[in-house]
Design a protein around this motif. Structure first.
Motif, PDB file in Angstrom:
ATOM      1  N   PRO A  36       0.805  -1.230   0.000  1.00 48.63           N
ATOM      2  CA  PRO A  36       0.000   0.000   0.000  1.00 48.63           C
ATOM      3  C   PRO A  36       0.836   1.278   0.000  1.00 48.63           C
ATOM      4  O   PRO A  36       0.428   2.274  -0.609  1.00 48.63           O
ATOM      5  N   VAL A  37       1.987   1.275   0.649  1.00 45.59           N
ATOM      6  CA  VAL A  37       2.828   2.478   0.637  1.00 45.59           C
ATOM      7  C   VAL A  37       3.416   2.705  -0.746  1.00 45.59           C
ATOM      8  O   VAL A  37       3.470   3.844  -1.236  1.00 45.59           O
ATOM      9  N   ALA A  38       3.850   1.641  -1.415  1.00 47.66           N
ATOM     10  CA  ALA A  38       4.372   1.779  -2.775  1.00 47.66           C
ATOM     11  C   ALA A  38       3.287   2.289  -3.716  1.00 47.66           C
ATOM     12  O   ALA A  38       3.540   3.138  -4.583  1.00 47.66           O
ATOM     13  N   MET A  64       6.511   3.730   7.737  1.00 44.61           N
ATOM     14  CA  MET A  64       5.692   4.127   6.592  1.00 44.61           C
ATOM     15  C   MET A  64       6.308   5.321   5.871  1.00 44.61           C
ATOM     16  O   MET A  64       6.456   5.332   4.649  1.00 44.61           O
ATOM     17  N   ALA A  65       6.671   6.344   6.631  1.00 41.56           N
ATOM     18  CA  ALA A  65       7.182   7.575   6.026  1.00 41.56           C
ATOM     19  C   ALA A  65       8.517   7.353   5.319  1.00 41.56           C
ATOM     20  O   ALA A  65       8.779   7.954   4.268  1.00 41.56           O
ATOM     21  N   GLN A  66       9.362   6.529   5.891  1.00 38.10           N
ATOM     22  CA  GLN A  66      10.650   6.239   5.244  1.00 38.10           C
ATOM     23  C   GLN A  66      10.447   5.547   3.904  1.00 38.10           C
ATOM     24  O   GLN A  66      11.081   5.903   2.902  1.00 38.10           O
ATOM     25  N   GLN A  67       9.565   4.551   3.880  1.00 39.19           N
ATOM     26  CA  GLN A  67       9.297   3.852   2.623  1.00 39.19           C
ATOM     27  C   GLN A  67       8.689   4.793   1.589  1.00 39.19           C
ATOM     28  O   GLN A  67       9.045   4.747   0.406  1.00 39.19           O
ATOM     29  N   TYR A  68       7.763   5.623   2.031  1.00 38.32           N
ATOM     30  CA  TYR A  68       7.103   6.542   1.106  1.00 38.32           C
ATOM     31  C   TYR A  68       8.120   7.485   0.454  1.00 38.32           C
ATOM     32  O   TYR A  68       8.095   7.702  -0.763  1.00 38.32           O
ATOM     33  N   ALA A  69       9.023   8.031   1.252  1.00 41.28           N
ATOM     34  CA  ALA A  69      10.038   8.938   0.716  1.00 41.28           C
ATOM     35  C   ALA A  69      10.959   8.217  -0.254  1.00 41.28           C
ATOM     36  O   ALA A  69      11.351   8.768  -1.300  1.00 41.28           O
ATOM     37  N   LEU A  70      11.322   6.977   0.061  1.00 36.55           N
ATOM     38  CA  LEU A  70      12.186   6.197  -0.818  1.00 36.55           C
ATOM     39  C   LEU A  70      11.512   5.974  -2.170  1.00 36.55           C
ATOM     40  O   LEU A  70      12.125   6.171  -3.237  1.00 36.55           O
ATOM     41  N   HIS A  71      10.247   5.567  -2.156  1.00 32.87           N
ATOM     42  CA  HIS A  71       9.534   5.311  -3.415  1.00 32.87           C
ATOM     43  C   HIS A  71       9.314   6.606  -4.202  1.00 32.87           C
ATOM     44  O   HIS A  71       9.361   6.596  -5.439  1.00 32.87           O
TER      45      HIS A  71
END
Length: 382
Positions: free
Chosen positions: A217-219, A342-349
């Motif tokens: 879902p984050v991706a 969640m926020a770390q993954q979102y920024a990475l994507h």
């Protein structure tokens, strides 16, 4: 096929994002490693701290710059509420410019420095400043780099205690990820109250579930074009919102603008930043009172229809965990590392979607992993 945060590891390597992806994904394992390290040094920590936290005159200053400052801001109120000692978070970038507002030469003082590299000019200068102005001060360095100047200087000083984080927490990537959550949890365990061993074990388990369940879902959320991201959090989670906003700014090279606020404070002007190209992310508090205020704001934002997307993170949230996954009534400062996944993954994507190199979004050197170009001025020359 083995995937890492919804991509093949080789794909992350090709876009220079493998280090950051691995460092986000490894955090639950590092929290377990941190738990073992803290257990092995518990007697040393207790001996160093003595009874200082029981002293109402004791001043505990939590300091760092950028993300390291936000570590202190997340944990400060939790620790302050637990002890008679006076605990506050002060950025090194404020301490150096206005020392007279924060330092009392005759007061018992413990300076707690959070530092990934331990070599940033402000971190080192803040220690020297406190040494000069508070002769009897003591120093606790929570750092990820045993070769950093902060740790090496502390090794030879009887008034300093070095607490090193797990080796892999010294992030290779530009953005602080593993280093942030490890230092945050170390501070809560060393300076807080409660059964930190059980909490840390439960967090590691919940972190694994979050990484597994949130990856898709984050991706998908990050695949939606966005111009502005607003992170909101109540109490200690306000500083988590600041760290999350910083992650977007860093990993997108400033192409996606981000801001942070509290659920209640957002109505007082900052809400005007919303448009159809905006994403609002609200970190849910574990406290029932704060949760009610947050729910009111979520309903208002969805009713207004001004933002492009609105997402909540936490228990019973859009991106969330079931409450039984963690001990009951876990304080918000302890929840921060989980919601940050969640926020770390979102920024990475987002970084990858913009065609950037997440491990180093600033190939031109305008912004650096360890801050450069800072001139330190003597406090007694002005």
């Amino acid at each position: 096929m083995t995937t890492l945060l919804q991509r093949d590891p080789e794909d992350w390597r090709k876009i220079s994002g493998l280090d950051t992806a691995e460092e986000i994904a490894q955090q639950p394992a590092l929290w377990r490693e941190l738990r073992a390290s803290l257990q092995s040094r518990a007697a040393d920590v207790a001996a160093f701290l003595g009874g200082c936290l029981h002293n109402p005159q004791q001043r505990v200053l939590l300091t760092g710059a950028g993300s390291s400052c936000y570590v202190g801001e997340i944990v400060a109120d939790e620790i302050n509420a637990a002890w008679p000692a006076q605990v506050r978070a002060i950025a090194t970038t404020s301490l150096l410019t206005h020392p007279e507002l924060y330092l009392e030469p005759g007061a018992p003082t413990l300076l707690v420095s959070f530092a990934r590299s331990g070599s940033s000019p402000e971190s080192l200068a803040a220690v020297e400043l406190v040494r000069a102005l508070v002769p009897e001060a003591r120093f606790l360095n929570i750092t990820c780099n045993p070769q950093g100047q902060l740790a090496r200087q502390g090794d030879t000083d009887a008034r300093t205690f070095n607490m090193l984080m797990p080796a892999a927490s010294c992030d290779r990537g530009f953005a602080m990820t593993s280093s942030f959550t490890c230092m945050l949890l170390a501070a809560l365990c060393m300076l807080g109250k409660g059964d930190w061993e059980s909490r840390l074990a439960a967090l590691a388990h919940a972190g694994e579930a979050a990484l597994r369940d949130w990856a898709a879902p984050v991706a998908a959320l990050a695949a939606q074009p966005v111009q502005r991201v607003v992170y909101l959090g109540s109490g200690p989670l306000e500083a988590l919102a600041r760290e999350s906003a910083l992650k977007i700014l860093e990993l997108t090279g400033g192409r996606v603008l981000a801001m942070a606020n509290t659920a209640l404070g957002f109505r007082h002007g900052p809400k005007s930043a919303l448009n159809k190209q905006s994403l609002v992310v609200l970190f849910r508090s574990g406290k029932a009172l704060a949760h009610r205020y947050e729910e009111d704001l979520l309903q208002e934002l969805r009713r207004d229809g001004v933002a492009g997307s609105i997402v909540s993170v936490g228990f019973g949230a859009d991106i969330g965990l079931a409450a039984p996954a963690l001990p009951a009534q876990l304080p918000d400062a302890w929840l921060a590392p989980l919601w940050l996944l969640m926020a770390q993954q979102y920024a990475l994507h987002q970084s990858a979607a913009l065609g950037l190199t997440p491990d180093n979004p600033f190939a031109d050197g305008t912004v650096n992993r360890v801050v450069q170009g800072v001139t330190i001025y003597r406090h007694d020359q002005f």
